[in-house]
Motif scaffolding. Structure first.
Motif, PDB file in Angstrom:
ATOM      1  N   ARG A  16       0.880  -0.876  -0.106  1.00 13.67           N
ATOM      2  CA  ARG A  16       0.026  -0.085  -0.024  1.00 13.67           C
ATOM      3  C   ARG A  16       0.744   1.443  -0.022  1.00 13.67           C
ATOM      4  O   ARG A  16       2.027   0.984   0.232  1.00 13.67           O
ATOM      5  N   GLN A  42      -6.357   0.277  -7.913  1.00 18.23           N
ATOM      6  CA  GLN A  42      -7.253   0.743  -6.669  1.00 18.23           C
ATOM      7  C   GLN A  42      -8.165   1.528  -7.213  1.00 18.23           C
ATOM      8  O   GLN A  42      -9.299   1.465  -6.881  1.00 18.23           O
ATOM      9  N   ASN A  47     -10.939   2.048  -4.385  1.00 16.95           N
ATOM     10  CA  ASN A  47     -10.127   2.043  -3.115  1.00 16.95           C
ATOM     11  C   ASN A  47      -9.531   3.346  -3.143  1.00 16.95           C
ATOM     12  O   ASN A  47      -8.977   4.051  -4.109  1.00 16.95           O
ATOM     13  N   GLN A  51      -5.320   1.958   1.058  1.00 14.81           N
ATOM     14  CA  GLN A  51      -5.616   0.582   1.232  1.00 14.81           C
ATOM     15  C   GLN A  51      -4.694  -0.555   0.529  1.00 14.81           C
ATOM     16  O   GLN A  51      -4.168  -0.095  -0.508  1.00 14.81           O
ATOM     17  N   ALA A  53      -3.280  -3.905  -1.697  1.00 13.30           N
ATOM     18  CA  ALA A  53      -3.385  -4.473  -2.861  1.00 13.30           C
ATOM     19  C   ALA A  53      -2.300  -5.706  -2.872  1.00 13.30           C
ATOM     20  O   ALA A  53      -1.218  -5.567  -2.321  1.00 13.30           O
ATOM     21  N   ALA A 112      -6.295  -6.082  -7.013  1.00  9.16           N
ATOM     22  CA  ALA A 112      -7.336  -5.075  -5.937  1.00  9.16           C
ATOM     23  C   ALA A 112      -8.488  -5.703  -5.938  1.00  9.16           C
ATOM     24  O   ALA A 112      -9.024  -6.024  -6.997  1.00  9.16           O
ATOM     25  N   GLY A 116      -9.818  -3.002  -0.021  1.00  9.09           N
ATOM     26  CA  GLY A 116      -8.711  -3.576   0.423  1.00  9.09           C
ATOM     27  C   GLY A 116      -8.239  -4.970   0.132  1.00  9.09           C
ATOM     28  O   GLY A 116      -9.353  -5.937   0.239  1.00  9.09           O
TER      29      GLY A 116
END
Length: 269
Positions: A16, A42, A47, A51, A53, A112, A116
């Motif tokens: 992240r 994301q 996202n 968050q 991935a 992703a 999250g």
């Protein structure tokens, strides 16, 4: 958890952006190898960059879906299959409980899901209109360190011994340079080993280095190193600071605009 990582050949890392820096304690910054592809992955599922991935670096991963969700995949996707059926890469796809996802890459791919990694949830199915700019071909720019301005353009080969700690490049040969007193180094620093091999420091690389420094890969081109494959030929070319500033400003503007469109669902095919 929405996915069980059943098998991995290569390196899989949950990453992240952001977080507290601990470099002063000798802890590497971490984070994605390719910040652009990470950001697009994301944005496809709504996202924020804080968050997490899943980053797949140089290999193949097999995942079993344990809870139906939407899964985005962005980067140098060589193959993407769900239950043996091929899917389009650089997209967000619906995956149902019990299905098996296989993704392969010679570079880097980000996976992703909404909320999250490991959270999952509902989202829209979409596809990037264009791949990330970090996949474009061409020379990789660098700012030369003091004393190395005359080195100029270099044609090199990616050494298979590469990881998130650093990308190794062969082709210079021994230069007879003495080691230096260890100094702080940042992601993108290009070090010259006694054998002449170049090592570009990655996000999990050391915070101190005692090898002489050829220069620093520009921020604009740093993401592109995440997609080089073993034994590939690459070109390092000198850039000047003013050009880099202009490229960086343009790139940031494009990324902000593109992510805004993705969040609004405008950039789909």
């Amino acid at each position: 958890m929405s996915f069980h990582l059943k098998r991995i050949f290569g390196i899989a890392t949950v990453v992240r952006e952001g977080g507290l820096s601990r470099r002063r304690y000798g802890v590497p910054p971490g984070g994605p190898l390719d910040s652009e592809s990470f950001e697009l992955a994301q944005c496809l599922v709504g996202n924020s960059l804080e968050q997490s991935a899943l980053e797949i670096f140089g290999g193949t991963a097999e995942l079993v879906c344990t809870k139906s969700t939407v899964l985005s995949n962005v980067g140098s996707v060589q193959g993407l299959m769900v239950d043996g059926q091929p899917r389009v890469g650089n997209s967000a796809i619906q995956v149902y409980e019990g299905e098996v996802v296989q993704v392969s890459t010679l570079g880097t791919v980000y996976l992703a899901e909404p909320g999250g990694w490991g959270v999952g949830g509902r989202g829209r199915v979409a596809r990037l209109a264009d791949p990330p700019s970090s996949l474009r071909l061409g020379p990789i720019g660098y700012l030369p360190a003091e004393g190395f301005e005359s080195v100029g353009r270099l044609e090199l080969t990616i050494n298979p011994k590469m990881s998130r700690m650093g990308i190794r490049m062969d082709g210079m040969g021994p230069l007879g340079l003495a080691e230096i007193v260890s100094e702080p180094c940042c992601v993108g620093t290009i070090q010259i080993t006694p054998s002449g091999q170049l090592i570009t420091i990655g996000p999990d690389g050391p915070t101190l280095g005692g090898y002489p420094r050829l220069g620093y890969v520009t921020e604009v081109d740093l993401d592109r190193l995440a997609h080089v494959s073993p034994l590939a030929r690459v070109v390092l070319d000198i850039k000047i600071y003013e050009d880099i500033e202009l490229e960086l400003a343009e790139r940031r503007q494009v990324r902000v605009s593109r992510c805004s469109q993705l969040r609004m669902g405008l950039e789909t095919c």
